[in-house]
Motif scaffolding. Structure first.
Motif, PDB file in Angstrom:
ATOM      1  N   THR A 247       0.803  -1.067   0.017  1.00  0.00           N
ATOM      2  CA  THR A 247       0.068   0.109  -0.013  1.00  0.00           C
ATOM      3  C   THR A 247       0.818   1.289  -0.160  1.00  0.00           C
ATOM      4  O   THR A 247       1.872   1.227   0.815  1.00  0.00           O
ATOM      5  CB  THR A 247      -1.029  -0.092   1.244  1.00  0.00           C
ATOM      6  N   PRO A 248       0.687   2.233  -0.723  1.00  0.00           N
ATOM      7  CA  PRO A 248       1.343   3.344  -0.921  1.00  0.00           C
ATOM      8  C   PRO A 248       1.336   4.210   0.379  1.00  0.00           C
ATOM      9  O   PRO A 248       0.321   4.145   1.017  1.00  0.00           O
ATOM     10  CB  PRO A 248       1.020   4.257  -2.177  1.00  0.00           C
ATOM     11  N   ASP A 253       7.291   7.891   9.478  1.00  0.00           N
ATOM     12  CA  ASP A 253       7.363   6.881  10.575  1.00  0.00           C
ATOM     13  C   ASP A 253       7.685   5.410   9.830  1.00  0.00           C
ATOM     14  O   ASP A 253       8.257   4.726  10.381  1.00  0.00           O
ATOM     15  CB  ASP A 253       6.673   7.045  11.782  1.00  0.00           C
ATOM     16  N   THR A 254       6.413   5.202   9.016  1.00  0.00           N
ATOM     17  CA  THR A 254       6.626   3.894   8.468  1.00  0.00           C
ATOM     18  C   THR A 254       7.683   3.971   7.422  1.00  0.00           C
ATOM     19  O   THR A 254       8.195   2.804   7.300  1.00  0.00           O
ATOM     20  CB  THR A 254       5.177   3.934   7.399  1.00  0.00           C
ATOM     21  N   LEU A 255       8.023   4.854   6.727  1.00  0.00           N
ATOM     22  CA  LEU A 255       9.302   4.838   5.750  1.00  0.00           C
ATOM     23  C   LEU A 255      10.614   4.538   6.514  1.00  0.00           C
ATOM     24  O   LEU A 255      11.286   3.873   6.044  1.00  0.00           O
ATOM     25  CB  LEU A 255       9.145   6.006   4.946  1.00  0.00           C
ATOM     26  N   GLY A 256      10.775   5.269   7.542  1.00  0.00           N
ATOM     27  CA  GLY A 256      11.847   5.200   8.375  1.00  0.00           C
ATOM     28  C   GLY A 256      12.075   3.700   8.773  1.00  0.00           C
ATOM     29  O   GLY A 256      13.203   3.187   9.001  1.00  0.00           O
ATOM     30  N   ASP A 285      10.075   5.428  -5.458  1.00  0.00           N
ATOM     31  CA  ASP A 285       9.424   5.382  -6.454  1.00  0.00           C
ATOM     32  C   ASP A 285       7.882   5.770  -5.864  1.00  0.00           C
ATOM     33  O   ASP A 285       7.466   5.187  -4.964  1.00  0.00           O
ATOM     34  CB  ASP A 285       9.155   3.956  -7.072  1.00  0.00           C
ATOM     35  N   ALA A 286       7.469   6.727  -6.453  1.00  0.00           N
ATOM     36  CA  ALA A 286       5.848   7.100  -6.144  1.00  0.00           C
ATOM     37  C   ALA A 286       4.936   6.281  -7.052  1.00  0.00           C
ATOM     38  O   ALA A 286       5.176   5.569  -8.034  1.00  0.00           O
ATOM     39  CB  ALA A 286       5.689   8.682  -6.679  1.00  0.00           C
ATOM     40  N   ALA A 287       3.535   6.072  -6.346  1.00  0.00           N
ATOM     41  CA  ALA A 287       2.590   5.358  -6.949  1.00  0.00           C
ATOM     42  C   ALA A 287       2.118   5.959  -8.305  1.00  0.00           C
ATOM     43  O   ALA A 287       1.920   5.060  -9.325  1.00  0.00           O
ATOM     44  CB  ALA A 287       1.271   5.431  -6.160  1.00  0.00           C
ATOM     45  N   GLY A 362       1.357   8.855  -2.275  1.00  0.00           N
ATOM     46  CA  GLY A 362       2.501   8.294  -1.639  1.00  0.00           C
ATOM     47  C   GLY A 362       3.461   7.445  -2.341  1.00  0.00           C
ATOM     48  O   GLY A 362       3.485   7.248  -3.504  1.00  0.00           O
ATOM     49  N   ILE A 363       4.347   6.732  -1.696  1.00  0.00           N
ATOM     50  CA  ILE A 363       5.573   6.215  -2.112  1.00  0.00           C
ATOM     51  C   ILE A 363       5.246   4.360  -2.184  1.00  0.00           C
ATOM     52  O   ILE A 363       4.483   4.118  -1.151  1.00  0.00           O
ATOM     53  CB  ILE A 363       6.670   6.527  -1.334  1.00  0.00           C
ATOM     54  N   ILE A 364       5.685   3.826  -3.170  1.00  0.00           N
ATOM     55  CA  ILE A 364       5.400   2.420  -3.450  1.00  0.00           C
ATOM     56  C   ILE A 364       6.475   1.501  -3.304  1.00  0.00           C
ATOM     57  O   ILE A 364       6.177   0.413  -3.354  1.00  0.00           O
ATOM     58  CB  ILE A 364       4.523   2.217  -4.859  1.00  0.00           C
ATOM     59  N   ALA A 365       7.670   2.010  -3.561  1.00  0.00           N
ATOM     60  CA  ALA A 365       8.692   1.304  -3.547  1.00  0.00           C
ATOM     61  C   ALA A 365      10.166   2.089  -2.923  1.00  0.00           C
ATOM     62  O   ALA A 365      10.229   3.061  -3.260  1.00  0.00           O
ATOM     63  CB  ALA A 365       9.231   0.768  -4.962  1.00  0.00           C
ATOM     64  N   LEU A 366      11.078   1.158  -2.298  1.00  0.00           N
ATOM     65  CA  LEU A 366      12.213   1.598  -1.767  1.00  0.00           C
ATOM     66  C   LEU A 366      13.311   0.929  -2.209  1.00  0.00           C
ATOM     67  O   LEU A 366      13.061  -0.364  -2.595  1.00  0.00           O
ATOM     68  CB  LEU A 366      12.103   1.639  -0.318  1.00  0.00           C
TER      69      LEU A 366
END
Length: 543
Positions: A247-248, A253-256, A285-287, A362-366
């Motif tokens: 989920t994007p 805090d979730t990304l960290g 990568d953004a959604a 939001g962001i979908i991939a790191l």
């Protein structure tokens, strides 16, 4: 074989060799490489025809009409050399790339594989020539600098005789010690120092007090003192980790939290290779399909530090996207009409799309990539280095929010004028000069450099009040006073000899002829002046 011995292998005329490989030029055809309008390298067929370093393009065409003239490409120099010497990775445990066309091998690392120095050199050179087809000149000495000079003569300096070997080398060989050392050559020649032995016989403290850290460094080189240890070449590795989110998210805090897990996984991969990561590239990568990529240098590489950088990068990126979308919400300009080129109309007839605001998606991939790898010894910091602590944290936080260019550090690059040599690099990023400081810059300003750079018109007068003219042969009269733009006038108590310079003479639209002059006024100010197109300018101040 004795310890503390260095083997340096040099490919003669490397820029010409790399240019031939880059452009598919056959080995028998003459090749000349130009930089700044002058030849910096020529292969054997070109030199046999009379082409020499320092010639201009016209001279090359006159002496060798069939020569292929190529503009110097620093990227090609590095790329072809790194690819070619990959054969060494299977032959030796340790080696260092000193510069394109030159590498160093600690002979101590070959102690158990070869009988003596001669057999080691013969085996390595034969393997490299077979693999690459290049010619290699070997040089052996007790220090890296001496081995570099010895390689230019294909010479082996006997153990313990390095100081005697250096003593007979001309002072101009300091050009192999780097751009800063090269700048001191003319000064040393004016002081009557003709050989490295002349420099070594001076007191180290006297050289240090006059020329600072650069002077101390070149004095140590001339004295045969070993410099810092060689940084081992790191085998080519591609280490990266990636995480796709179900989920994007836009929550930092979730990304960290996810970044800490991903960072631990990457660092585990790096450590398994026996390496240390000093720079890391973070890609988000953004959604909606956009991507943010930024490379961070982290002195103490840990998963928490990686998580902080990723979080800062994400916050700044998402916030910037929202601002851009808001700014782009206004009416779009219509297409251009009239007599434009029809091919251009194909590009502008369609109205530009709205700026996408993906901050809500939001962001979908790191993705984390080890951008710079080194050995553990190569990453070790000195115990005496100052710990910047909170300052470093704050500056990196600013970069995360406002972009890498929000915090810049000064540096130097190649060029003729003080304004050209300024180089600004994002904090903790590797400097990438637009103009190589190692390339020849005839007529460039030598150290010390002006502390501040400006370009304001001034008037320079002789003792009788007449303007001071500047000619190629020298000044028309001795400068006595200088008048600044504010109207303030100061007496000139001392001045240097003038020297003319014609930069970019090969480009009629950009050619500049100027005469430089350094002066000291009665108030104690040291100034750099330049006369261009009949006008004197204040171009720098010394502090």
């Amino acid at each position: 074989m004795s310890g503390e011995r260095i083997l340096v292998l040099t490919v003669p005329d490397w820029p010409a060799v790399a240019a031939a490989a880059e452009h598919g030029i056959g080995p028998g055809r003459p090749v000349a490489v130009l930089h700044g309008g002058r030849v910096i390298a020529a292969n054997a067929p070109a030199r046999a025809a009379g082409v020499a370093v320092g010639d201009n393009k016209r001279a090359v065409g006159f002496r060798c009409p069939e020569a292929q003239v190529v503009v110097w490409d620093e990227d090609a120099d590095n790329r072809h050399f790194c690819a070619g010497v990959g054969a060494l990775e299977d032959l030796v445990a340790r080696f260092t790339l000193l510069s394109p066309g030159r590498l160093a091998i600690p002979l101590d690392s070959l102690r158990h594989g070869y009988r003596d120095e001669s057999s080691a050199v013969e085996a390595l050179v034969s393997a490299l020539v077979t693999e690459t087809g290049w010619e290699f000149f070997p040089g052996i000495a007790d220090t890296v600098f001496a081995a570099v000079l010895a390689s230019g003569q294909a010479r082996r300096v006997e153990p313990g005789r390095t100081v005697d070997f250096l003593a007979d080398q001309p002072i101009t060989t300091l050009e192999y010690a780097g751009a800063e050392a090269t700048e001191l050559i003319d000064v040393f020649l004016q002081l009557g120092l003709r050989t490295l032995g002349d420099l070594a016989r001076l007191e180290a403290r006297d050289v240090n007090s006059r020329f600072g850290a650069v002077g101390r460094h070149v004095h140590a080189l001339a004295s045969g003192v070993a410099g810092r240890p060689l940084a081992d070449h790191v085998r080519a590795e591609s280490l990266e980790v990636e995480l796709d989110l179900d989920t994007p998210t836009t929550r930092s805090d979730t990304l960290g939290f996810l970044a800490r897990q991903l960072g631990a996984e990457l660092l585990t991969k790096v450590r398994r290779q026996g390496l240390v990561c000093t720079q890391i590239t973070i890609e988000l990568d953004a959604a909606a399909g956009q991507c943010s990529s930024r490379t961070w240098r982290i002195e103490d590489m840990q998963e928490n530090a990686i998580a902080d950088r990723l979080r800062w990068q994400a916050e700044g990126w998402l916030a910037g996207a929202a601002v851009a979308a808001h700014a782009g919400a206004g009416p779009k300009p219509g297409p251009r009409r009239g007599g434009e080129d029809p091919h251009l109309l194909d590009l502008v007839d369609e109205p530009a799309p709205d700026v996408e605001d993906f901050s809500a998606d939001g962001i979908i991939a790191l993705r984390l990539i080890a951008a710079e790898l080194t050995t553990p010894i190569g990453a070790t910091r000195s115990l005496f280095e100052e710990n910047t602590g909170q300052i470093t944290h704050t500056l990196e936080r600013l970069q995360g929010l406002f972009g890498p260019d929000s915090v810049l550090v000064p540096g130097l690059q190649g060029g003729w004028d003080p304004a050209e040599t300024n180089l600004w690099t994002p904090w903790q990023q590797t400097a990438v000069p637009e103009r190589s400081p190692a390339a020849p810059w005839p007529g460039a300003l030598h150290a010390p450099r002006p502390t501040t750079v400006e370009h304001s018109a001034v008037d320079v007068f002789a003792a009788d009040g007449s303007p001071v003219e500047a000619r190629p042969s020298g000044l028309g009269a001795a400068p006595a006073t200088i008048r600044f733009p504010t109207g303030e006038t100061e007496a000139i108590t001392d001045y240097s000899g003038s020297w003319p310079i014609e930069s970019r003479w090969w480009d009629p639209d950009r050619v500049v002829y100027r005469t430089r002059l350094q002066v000291v006024t009665d108030s104690g100010r040291a100034l750099l002046l330049s006369r261009e197109r009949g006008q004197w300018y204040l171009t720098g101040r010394y502090r």
